[in-house]
Design an enzyme around this catalytic site. Structure first.
Site, PDB file in Angstrom:
ATOM      1  N   SER A  84       0.791  -1.229   0.000  1.00  0.00           N
ATOM      2  CA  SER A  84       0.000   0.000   0.000  1.00  0.00           C
ATOM      3  C   SER A  84       0.819   1.272   0.000  1.00  0.00           C
ATOM      4  O   SER A  84       0.329   2.313  -0.431  1.00  0.00           O
ATOM      5  CB  SER A  84      -0.934   0.009   1.216  1.00  0.00           C
ATOM      6  OG  SER A  84      -0.192  -0.050   2.427  1.00  0.00           O
ATOM      7  N   HIS A 139      -5.309  -3.804  -2.590  1.00  0.00           N
ATOM      8  CA  HIS A 139      -5.017  -2.789  -3.607  1.00  0.00           C
ATOM      9  C   HIS A 139      -4.875  -3.382  -5.005  1.00  0.00           C
ATOM     10  O   HIS A 139      -4.527  -2.660  -5.946  1.00  0.00           O
ATOM     11  CB  HIS A 139      -3.748  -2.032  -3.227  1.00  0.00           C
ATOM     12  CG  HIS A 139      -3.871  -1.292  -1.939  1.00  0.00           C
ATOM     13  ND1 HIS A 139      -4.354   0.002  -1.846  1.00  0.00           N
ATOM     14  CD2 HIS A 139      -3.600  -1.666  -0.657  1.00  0.00           C
ATOM     15  CE1 HIS A 139      -4.361   0.390  -0.590  1.00  0.00           C
ATOM     16  NE2 HIS A 139      -3.918  -0.602   0.160  1.00  0.00           N
ATOM     17  N   LYS A 164     -12.029   0.189  -1.816  1.00  0.00           N
ATOM     18  CA  LYS A 164     -11.006   0.827  -2.646  1.00  0.00           C
ATOM     19  C   LYS A 164     -11.476   0.827  -4.099  1.00  0.00           C
ATOM     20  O   LYS A 164     -12.362   1.593  -4.448  1.00  0.00           O
ATOM     21  CB  LYS A 164      -9.661   0.144  -2.425  1.00  0.00           C
ATOM     22  CG  LYS A 164      -9.173   0.320  -0.979  1.00  0.00           C
ATOM     23  CD  LYS A 164      -7.855  -0.337  -0.724  1.00  0.00           C
ATOM     24  CE  LYS A 164      -7.314   0.016   0.663  1.00  0.00           C
ATOM     25  NZ  LYS A 164      -8.160  -0.436   1.790  1.00  0.00           N
TER      26      LYS A 164
END
Length: 395
Positions: free
Chosen positions: A175, A203, A235
């Site tokens: 990240s 991610h 996300k």
């Protein structure tokens, strides 16, 4: 009594004090922060779906059918049909046998790691893993061994000298650096040494792999290669919550053992319905990912031309390495004065001496907005004292 006020002042002096911004309106590149319009380059909304009208319509239409609150934990009366449909959709999306829906990514990592390892076991963790993984390892009460970032050789040596139940945990996409874990090699050594591989692809889901199915499938790895896949939905998916996917027996085991699943009120079921709609969009919209790849390439080329030091990342996470805490704050402030929001990341989130600006790109950004960021970075270089930042160089 501990002098908390003094500790806060010490953090301020060290450039480590954290503040919250008050955001008004929806999450999108052009937002209002503390009453000021800013162009944001620090959101994890990688595909621009957090404010997608179609997803909002699905949420609104689901509310009269599902109600608002989850009302109870999944094991009492909170497991709604909408949650069940989402779990089936996530299993299909990740090409896994089964999936389990958690309320947050942090809770997923805490619950999964502490359920799959315990006293007498050993957990192997990449040194740059997310805080939620680190805390999950501690909570498990297993022996924890950290291996150098991405160093499969070091991990294999540790595995070879360790007996008993072994768990290897890694981020899929890291990240703060934006690089991808060496998943093929990790899968190989885990099989060779009878270790269970857990990958947190928070991610990577939505961004990497065929149809955005994540970093494991980007490497052609199946459920047998990566038995435990964790992902977040807040996300690239643009909604909220998290999941773990893998063999049905492991999902059943987690229902029995994962405390952060058992003892938490279920998320609003209407949000689960909106998430299913968002996954449909992700699967069908390769153009969104292609636009994002083009923005990443343009930013990297422009920033490197300006002399900024970047990390070797091809993901939407593009850190600008600065070094000192105060210097990173100064660069962030210089950009904000030009109407751009790019936050400074400092220890303990990153190692000492590795403060940075974490630029994150979204498919919702335009090429013109990226050019505006590059122009502001060019202007901001002169505002950083000479020699104060290792990111600065002469063009």
């Amino acid at each position: 009594m501990r002098d908390f006020a003094h500790e806060i002042e010490q953090r301020k002096q060290a450039g480590l004090y954290r503040t919250r911004r008050l955001i008004s309106g929806p999450q999108q590149p052009e937002l209002v922060a503390d009453g000021k319009p800013l162009l944001s380059f620090c959101s994890n909304d990688y595909l621009g779906l957090a404010n997608h009208p179609g997803n909002i319509d699905v949420l609104n239409s689901a509310l009269p059918k599902t109600g608002l609150g989850g009302a109870a934990s999944h094991l009492v009366c909170g497991h709604h049909n909408a949650h069940h449909q989402l779990e089936q959709r996530l299993a299909d999306f990740t090409q896994r046998s089964s999936a389990l829906f958690f309320s947050t990514g942090y809770m997923a990592n805490l619950g999964v790691i502490s359920a799959l390892a315990g006293r007498g076991d050993t957990v192997f963790s990449d040194r740059l893993n997310h805080a939620s993984i680190i805390d999950g390892c501690i909570l498990s009460r297993a022996r924890v061994r950290r291996y150098a970032h991405g160093d499969v050789g070091a991990l294999e040596a540790m595995l070879a000298e360790t007996s008993g139940h072994k768990l290897v945990v890694t981020d899929g996409v890291f990240s703060m650096d934006g690089d991808v874990a060496p998943l093929k090699e990790l899968a190989r050594v885990c099989k060779a040494h009878d270790a269970l591989l857990v990958v947190d692809d928070a991610h990577g889901i939505g961004v990497l792999g065929p149809q955005g199915r994540g970093s494991a499938l980007a490497e052609g790895l199946s459920e047998s290669d990566v038995p435990v896949l964790i992902g977040t939905l807040g996300k690239a998916v643009g909604t909220s919550g998290a999941f773990v996917a893998g063999p049905e027996v492991l999902m059943d085991y987690l229902v029995q053992k994962a405390r952060t699943y058992i003892y938490t009120t279920a998320m609003p079921p209407a949000l689960a319905a909106a998430t299913c709609a968002s996954l449909d969009r992700i699967e069908a919209d390769d153009q969104r990912r292609e636009h994002l790849r083009q923005l990443i390439a343009r930013f990297r080329f422009g920033a490197e031309q300006l002399g900024y030091e970047l990390m070797p990342s091809q993901s939407p996470i593009q850190p600008i390495m600065v070094g000192g805490n105060q210097e990173a704050l100064a660069l962030s402030e210089a950009l904000e004065q030009q109407g751009l929001l790019v936050t400074a990341i400092r220890p303990p989130t990153v190692p000492d001496g590795q403060a940075r600006l974490r630029v994150t790109l979204s498919a919702a950004h335009t090429v013109e907005q990226v050019e505006r960021l590059l122009s502001a970075l060019a202007q901001s270089r002169a505002l950083i004292p000479d020699g104060s930042s290792r990111a600065m160089a002469t063009v």
